[in-house]
Scaffold this motif. Structure first.
Motif, PDB file in Angstrom:
ATOM      1  N   GLU A   1       0.838  -1.204   0.000  1.00 19.64           N
ATOM      2  CA  GLU A   1       0.000   0.000   0.000  1.00 19.64           C
ATOM      3  C   GLU A   1       0.875   1.257   0.000  1.00 19.64           C
ATOM      4  O   GLU A   1       0.569   2.233  -0.674  1.00 19.64           O
ATOM      5  CB  GLU A   1      -0.912  -0.015   1.227  1.00 19.64           C
ATOM      6  CG  GLU A   1      -1.958   1.085   1.220  1.00 19.64           C
ATOM      7  CD  GLU A   1      -2.840   1.018   2.462  1.00 19.64           C
ATOM      8  OE1 GLU A   1      -4.029   0.726   2.301  1.00 19.64           O
ATOM      9  OE2 GLU A   1      -2.344   1.267   3.571  1.00 19.64           O
TER      10      GLU A   1
ATOM     11  N   TYR B   1     -12.938   1.121   0.617  1.00 19.84           N
ATOM     12  CA  TYR B   1     -11.539   1.459   0.414  1.00 19.84           C
ATOM     13  C   TYR B   1     -11.419   2.361  -0.816  1.00 19.84           C
ATOM     14  O   TYR B   1     -12.293   2.346  -1.693  1.00 19.84           O
ATOM     15  CB  TYR B   1     -10.755   0.157   0.206  1.00 19.84           C
ATOM     16  CG  TYR B   1      -9.255   0.291   0.281  1.00 19.84           C
ATOM     17  CD1 TYR B   1      -8.603   0.269   1.503  1.00 19.84           C
ATOM     18  CD2 TYR B   1      -8.503   0.431  -0.879  1.00 19.84           C
ATOM     19  CE1 TYR B   1      -7.220   0.379   1.568  1.00 19.84           C
ATOM     20  CE2 TYR B   1      -7.125   0.536  -0.825  1.00 19.84           C
ATOM     21  CZ  TYR B   1      -6.490   0.516   0.400  1.00 19.84           C
ATOM     22  OH  TYR B   1      -5.125   0.635   0.466  1.00 19.84           O
ATOM     23  N   THR B   2     -10.364   3.141  -0.882  1.00 22.84           N
ATOM     24  CA  THR B   2     -10.194   4.030  -2.033  1.00 22.84           C
ATOM     25  C   THR B   2     -10.013   3.217  -3.328  1.00 22.84           C
ATOM     26  O   THR B   2      -9.395   2.152  -3.331  1.00 22.84           O
ATOM     27  CB  THR B   2      -8.992   4.985  -1.830  1.00 22.84           C
ATOM     28  OG1 THR B   2      -8.874   5.841  -2.970  1.00 22.84           O
ATOM     29  CG2 THR B   2      -7.692   4.243  -1.606  1.00 22.84           C
TER      30      THR B   2
ATOM     31  N   THR C   1     -12.258   1.559  -5.241  1.00 17.58           N
ATOM     32  CA  THR C   1     -12.977   0.284  -5.416  1.00 17.58           C
ATOM     33  C   THR C   1     -14.132   0.424  -6.415  1.00 17.58           C
ATOM     34  O   THR C   1     -14.751  -0.574  -6.769  1.00 17.58           O
ATOM     35  CB  THR C   1     -13.559  -0.226  -4.075  1.00 17.58           C
ATOM     36  OG1 THR C   1     -14.349   0.810  -3.481  1.00 17.58           O
ATOM     37  CG2 THR C   1     -12.459  -0.646  -3.124  1.00 17.58           C
TER      38      THR C   1
ATOM     39  N   VAL D   1      -8.295   4.256   3.638  1.00 20.84           N
ATOM     40  CA  VAL D   1      -7.001   3.597   3.461  1.00 20.84           C
ATOM     41  C   VAL D   1      -6.512   3.253   4.859  1.00 20.84           C
ATOM     42  O   VAL D   1      -6.903   3.900   5.835  1.00 20.84           O
ATOM     43  CB  VAL D   1      -6.007   4.515   2.704  1.00 20.84           C
ATOM     44  CG1 VAL D   1      -5.604   5.708   3.547  1.00 20.84           C
ATOM     45  CG2 VAL D   1      -4.772   3.759   2.244  1.00 20.84           C
ATOM     46  N   SER D   2      -5.686   2.215   4.993  1.00 22.03           N
ATOM     47  CA  SER D   2      -5.241   1.842   6.340  1.00 22.03           C
ATOM     48  C   SER D   2      -4.367   2.941   6.926  1.00 22.03           C
ATOM     49  O   SER D   2      -3.652   3.637   6.197  1.00 22.03           O
ATOM     50  CB  SER D   2      -4.488   0.506   6.316  1.00 22.03           C
ATOM     51  OG  SER D   2      -3.328   0.593   5.552  1.00 22.03           O
TER      52      SER D   2
ATOM     53  N   LEU E   1      -9.125  -5.074   2.649  1.00 26.87           N
ATOM     54  CA  LEU E   1      -9.786  -3.811   2.294  1.00 26.87           C
ATOM     55  C   LEU E   1     -11.062  -3.649   3.118  1.00 26.87           C
ATOM     56  O   LEU E   1     -11.390  -2.546   3.574  1.00 26.87           O
ATOM     57  CB  LEU E   1     -10.137  -3.761   0.796  1.00 26.87           C
ATOM     58  CG  LEU E   1      -9.032  -4.031  -0.227  1.00 26.87           C
ATOM     59  CD1 LEU E   1      -9.530  -3.702  -1.625  1.00 26.87           C
ATOM     60  CD2 LEU E   1      -7.778  -3.234   0.071  1.00 26.87           C
TER      61      LEU E   1
ATOM     62  N   VAL F   1     -10.042  -2.708   6.703  1.00 27.55           N
ATOM     63  CA  VAL F   1      -9.618  -1.295   6.796  1.00 27.55           C
ATOM     64  C   VAL F   1     -10.839  -0.384   6.860  1.00 27.55           C
ATOM     65  O   VAL F   1     -10.915   0.535   7.685  1.00 27.55           O
ATOM     66  CB  VAL F   1      -8.732  -0.914   5.581  1.00 27.55           C
ATOM     67  CG1 VAL F   1      -8.556   0.601   5.478  1.00 27.55           C
ATOM     68  CG2 VAL F   1      -7.365  -1.585   5.686  1.00 27.55           C
ATOM     69  N   THR F   2     -11.825  -0.657   5.987  1.00 30.94           N
ATOM     70  CA  THR F   2     -13.045   0.160   5.966  1.00 30.94           C
ATOM     71  C   THR F   2     -13.809   0.028   7.278  1.00 30.94           C
ATOM     72  O   THR F   2     -14.272   1.016   7.845  1.00 30.94           O
ATOM     73  CB  THR F   2     -13.939  -0.249   4.777  1.00 30.94           C
ATOM     74  OG1 THR F   2     -13.204  -0.060   3.566  1.00 30.94           O
ATOM     75  CG2 THR F   2     -15.210   0.591   4.725  1.00 30.94           C
TER      76      THR F   2
END
Length: 424
Positions: free
Chosen positions: A27, A207-208, A210, A265-266, A303, A306-307
């Motif tokens: 990432e 997630y960014t 997607t 994002v994480s 993902l 993270v979300t």
């Protein structure tokens, strides 16, 4: 002429019991690429904790120094947020620009911000990050100002003005926050107005990159083909930094508001989460979340995780959620297909949108009732009302009044219950 890309070595510390380390380093590469920085090598260290003075141990530091000199790297990027003293120590040891994951994400946000509100939010976050790091960031800030290279020529510049710079930044933050509060107040007024209209709110999260914005445009095209309110779409990290709200008008007199949000994002910097809180509040007030997942991603479960972590931080984890597994055209999984609250689809191929809408409908329009009623002629206004606000399936005229077979809100049924006769 095309500008030469800056080069970097990425560095990370793998802590004990950390299962997602390879993912977070990949990432970091993606974030660097989004900043037009070429990653030419990477260095990692397994350790029980991050070294408080140099992030990595002394042996690894020597290895990193040799690596940076051998590659003649412009900078070194670290996988965690560095403290002011760590930046100072690392720059002194490596004689190169040192940046961390946080400043990388802030850089991307600064480049992508289009609306005034997003620009203000990003600038506040960057200034709050910069304030305690004024000394350590002397070289890194040179890069942000367009300095480029290793930034060594900036070393020491402005250090005598440190207190002055600090005061100016504090004053700037205060001024920006005052302007931001006005925009936030306006957003809250708009939100209250929407609540008054009693339209359900569905929020796209995930997630960014997607496919959230592509999904919004596909649904707009399907249900509001005349609209000119398509949202910006591009295959890159953080293409969307501002919340967009659009009305989706379905053919049976049912509408809902669809909200597109900032991608997650994480380790999203806490400065950014704080600055974007007003924007992200849209998520917390939704009736339903559509969690969009890039199903073609080899680590799609990460993902999702993270979300969920970000939703938990926002206090939105308890909101009803359906999962939209997008980009199935790049996988072997059959689509369109629905399994419980999951739908497998491909926005690019326009397959699975009907199934998604059915899932959404089942969640947000569950307070509807199907009935057959007779409205006396003297209550003719109710015929007009139900034609506008309900799904009228059949209309016939009888000696006592107008007969309607319809699906309407339970609240409307109860409100006008004494003004018509229920037939079934």
């Amino acid at each position: 002429m095309e500008q030469t890309k800056q080069t970097a070595i990425i560095v990370g510390v793998e802590l004990q019991n950390q299962t997602d380390f390879p993912y977070s380093m990949q990432e970091l590469r993606n974030l660097a690429d989004a900043c037009s920085i070429e990653v030419i090598d990477e260095l990692s260290q397994k350790a029980p904790r991050v070294n408080p003075t140099h992030y990595i141990g002394t042996g690894k530091l020597e290895e990193l120094r040799a690596l940076a000199e051998g590659h003649d790297a412009d900078m070194v990027i670290f996988n965690d947020e560095l403290s002011p003293s760590q930046i100072r120590n690392l720059e002194a040891s490596l004689e190169r620009t040192v940046i961390d994951r946080t400043i990388l994400i802030l850089d991307i946000f600064a480049e992508r911000a289009k609306t005034r509100e997003a620009q203000l939010q990003v600038e506040v976050a960057r200034l709050q990050y910069t304030l305690p790091r004024l000394v350590g960031l002397r070289a890194s800030l040179g890069r942000q100002g367009g300095g480029g290279g290793t930034g060594l020529k900036n070393r020491g510049a402005g250090e005598t003005k440190l207190e002055l710079d600090r005061r100016r930044i504090e004053e700037r933050i205060t001024a920006l926050q005052a302007e931001l509060e006005k925009l936030v107040a306006r957003r809250q007024v708009q939100r209250k107005q929407r609540q008054k209209n009693e339209m359900p709110v569905v929020c796209l999260v995930g997630y960014t990159n997607t496919g959230k914005s592509s999904m919004m445009n596909a649904l707009l095209e399907k249900f509001n083909p005349q609209t000119d309110k398509q949202v910006f779409v591009k295959n890159m990290l953080f293409a969307t930094l501002e919340t967009s709200v659009r009305s989706i008008d379905m053919p049976n007199n049912k509408s809902f508001l669809l909200t597109d949000t900032v991608g997650f994002v994480s380790q999203l910097p806490h400065h950014l989460v704080k600055a974007f809180r007003s924007t992200l509040e849209e998520v917390t007030e939704a009736d339903l979340l559509v969690h969009v997942v890039d199903y073609s991603h080899e680590d799609y479960e990460k993902l999702i995780s993270v979300t969920n972590d970000t939703l938990k931080e926002l206090g939105a984890l308890d909101i009803p959620t359906v999962f939209a597994f997008n980009k199935c055209d790049l996988t072997d999984h059959p689509y369109p297909q629905t399994e419980g609250d999951r739908v497998y689809l491909s926005v690019r191929e326009n397959k699975g949108l009907d199934e998604l809408i059915e899932l959404i409908r089942g969640h947000i329009f569950n307070d509807y009732i199907e009935c057959e009623i007779l409205i006396p002629f003297e209550q003719g206004r109710l015929v007009s009302y139900f034609n506008e606000h309900a799904h009228v399936q059949e209309t016939s005229y009888e000696p006592e009044g107008t007969r309607l077979k319809l699906e309407c809100k339970t609240a409307d049924f109860e409100k006008y219950r004494n003004d018509f006769v229920v037939l079934s």
